[in-house]
Design an enzyme around this catalytic site. Structure first.
Site, PDB file in Angstrom:
ATOM      1  N   ASP A  66       0.817  -1.216   0.000  1.00 49.68           N
ATOM      2  CA  ASP A  66       0.000   0.000   0.000  1.00 49.68           C
ATOM      3  C   ASP A  66       0.851   1.266   0.000  1.00 49.68           C
ATOM      4  O   ASP A  66       2.063   1.221   0.242  1.00 49.68           O
ATOM      5  CB  ASP A  66      -0.964   0.004   1.202  1.00 49.68           C
ATOM      6  CG  ASP A  66      -0.288  -0.419   2.515  1.00 49.68           C
ATOM      7  OD1 ASP A  66       0.955  -0.441   2.569  1.00 49.68           O
ATOM      8  OD2 ASP A  66      -1.010  -0.724   3.472  1.00 49.68           O
ATOM      9  N   ASN A 134      -7.181  -2.079  14.614  1.00 47.78           N
ATOM     10  CA  ASN A 134      -8.582  -2.390  14.323  1.00 47.78           C
ATOM     11  C   ASN A 134      -8.720  -3.656  13.461  1.00 47.78           C
ATOM     12  O   ASN A 134      -9.792  -3.923  12.920  1.00 47.78           O
ATOM     13  CB  ASN A 134      -9.255  -1.197  13.621  1.00 47.78           C
ATOM     14  CG  ASN A 134      -8.595  -0.859  12.293  1.00 47.78           C
ATOM     15  OD1 ASN A 134      -7.649  -1.541  11.863  1.00 47.78           O
ATOM     16  ND2 ASN A 134      -9.071   0.178  11.631  1.00 47.78           N
ATOM     17  N   HIS A 136      -7.029  -4.312  10.638  1.00 47.66           N
ATOM     18  CA  HIS A 136      -6.798  -4.159   9.196  1.00 47.66           C
ATOM     19  C   HIS A 136      -5.524  -4.897   8.767  1.00 47.66           C
ATOM     20  O   HIS A 136      -4.605  -5.107   9.559  1.00 47.66           O
ATOM     21  CB  HIS A 136      -6.794  -2.694   8.743  1.00 47.66           C
ATOM     22  CG  HIS A 136      -5.607  -1.873   9.113  1.00 47.66           C
ATOM     23  ND1 HIS A 136      -5.702  -0.577   9.581  1.00 47.66           N
ATOM     24  CD2 HIS A 136      -4.272  -2.126   9.053  1.00 47.66           C
ATOM     25  CE1 HIS A 136      -4.493  -0.089   9.788  1.00 47.66           C
ATOM     26  NE2 HIS A 136      -3.608  -1.008   9.478  1.00 47.66           N
ATOM     27  N   GLU A 141      -9.414  -1.829   5.575  1.00 43.77           N
ATOM     28  CA  GLU A 141     -10.012  -1.420   6.844  1.00 43.77           C
ATOM     29  C   GLU A 141     -11.256  -2.260   7.126  1.00 43.77           C
ATOM     30  O   GLU A 141     -11.765  -2.943   6.223  1.00 43.77           O
ATOM     31  CB  GLU A 141     -10.387   0.071   6.747  1.00 43.77           C
ATOM     32  CG  GLU A 141      -9.205   1.008   6.527  1.00 43.77           C
ATOM     33  CD  GLU A 141      -8.437   1.314   7.819  1.00 43.77           C
ATOM     34  OE1 GLU A 141      -8.441   0.475   8.746  1.00 43.77           O
ATOM     35  OE2 GLU A 141      -7.828   2.400   7.884  1.00 43.77           O
TER      36      GLU A 141
HETATM   37  C1  GLP Z   1      -0.200   0.416   8.421  1.00 43.28           C
HETATM   38  C2  GLP Z   1       0.023  -0.495   7.231  1.00 43.28           C
HETATM   39  C3  GLP Z   1      -0.142  -1.949   7.576  1.00 43.28           C
HETATM   40  C4  GLP Z   1       0.559  -2.237   8.890  1.00 43.28           C
HETATM   41  C5  GLP Z   1      -0.041  -1.424   9.997  1.00 43.28           C
HETATM   42  C6  GLP Z   1       0.553  -1.678  11.370  1.00 43.28           C
HETATM   43  O1  GLP Z   1      -1.480   0.852   8.569  1.00 43.28           O
HETATM   44  N1  GLP Z   1      -0.839  -0.176   6.126  1.00 43.28           N
HETATM   45  O2  GLP Z   1       0.360  -2.743   6.520  1.00 43.28           O
HETATM   46  O3  GLP Z   1       0.446  -3.609   9.171  1.00 43.28           O
HETATM   47  O4  GLP Z   1       0.153  -0.069   9.675  1.00 43.28           O
HETATM   48  O5  GLP Z   1       1.648  -0.854  11.612  1.00 43.28           O
HETATM   49  P1  GLP Z   1       2.619  -0.998  12.841  1.00 43.28           P
HETATM   50  O6  GLP Z   1       3.478  -2.180  12.568  1.00 43.28           O
HETATM   51  O7  GLP Z   1       3.401   0.271  12.887  1.00 43.28           O
HETATM   52  O8  GLP Z   1       1.776  -1.189  14.054  1.00 43.28           O
END
Ligand code: GLP
Length: 234
Positions: A66, A134, A136, A141
């Site tokens: 993404d 949440n 995702h 989402e």
């Molecule tokens: C973002 C990314 C996800 C990732 C998530 C968790 O939203 N789009 O791919 O898994 O964050 O991030 P973190 O590892 O910083 O908690």
């Protein structure tokens, strides 16, 4: 079925993830990467392995899940910048083999192009995933459908609060494409993720917790630290 591995702490989680990654690396042609703070330890270990010449990305392709819309790759808040700094440049990966949603052009056009690139080179052989608070995965989402593919999405309030991005919109690969990956490795660390993991693993697959759809995949491993797993063990 989901294989669950619980390690004491972040460092143990990263090393375990690296060992699994390393075991599948040689036979994987298309590698799928996620951003976020969680895979940083893993990316450090992969970078060291590549720098030392023990692994080579020659002949491989990378796909990232993404990117924020309208945030240029030179901007330190873009996912492309994050990947460049934390893995792609360090591991010396040929830029022509790196695939990312194009944040500079019209988002709908960029999403269409990225879907086309995926259809040309995919599916992913080995996909690294994190999980949002949440539930995702990538930027799928809550409410994302099982059949969703690469598209432009609005970020949820929870994600905006957690990530504080410059854009409220992103391009993300869909649940369907993620589930098409041959092997999936999901990493999670810290108490913040414990509720999402409980909902992802203990409830039936449903779109209110997109990570729960991973239960439907044939080769998925969750590598967690004890804090992230705390609600599963209770
Ligand atoms: C973002 C990314 C996800 C990732 C998530 C968790 O939203 N789009 O791919 O898994 O964050 O991030 P973190 O590892 O910083 O908690």
């Amino acid at each position: 079925m989901v294989k669950l591995i619980i390690k004491e702490d972040y460092s143990g989680m990263s090393k375990e993830a690296f060992n699994i990654f390393r075991g599948s690396f040689d036979s994987a042609k298309v590698l799928g990467f996620a951003t976020g703070s969680t895979p940083l330890g893993l990316y450090q270990l992969i970078s060291e392995e590549a720098k030392s010449g023990r692994i080579s990305f020659d002949g491989k392709l990378t796909f990232n899940l993404d990117e924020y819309c309208g945030v240029d790759s030179t901007d330190s808040s873009s996912f492309r910048y994050y990947m460049d700094q934390n893995l792609l440049l360090k591991a010396g990966i040929d830029p022509s083999r790196i695939h990312f949603p194009d944040s500079r052009i019209d988002p709908e056009v960029a999403a269409r192009h990225y879907r086309e690139e995926y259809l040309k080179y995919g599916p992913v052989d080995l996909q690294i995933l994190g999980i949002g608070r949440n539930g995702h995965i990538a930027f799928n989402e809550p409410g994302s459908a099982l059949e969703s593919v690469t598209r432009v999405v609005e970020l949820s309030e929870d994600t905006l609060d957690a990530n504080r991005p410059k854009s409220r919109k992103a391009i993300t690969m869909g649940v369907k494409e993620i589930l098409e990956s041959k092997k999936i490795l999901l990493l999670a660390s810290g108490k913040d993720k414990s509720m999402a993991l409980m909902r992802a693993l203990r409830g039936a697959p449903n779109s209110s917790v997109p990570a729960s759809f991973l239960q439907m995949h044939g080769d998925v491993t969750f590598v967690l630290d004890e804090e992230a797993a705390s609600m599963l063990e209770a």
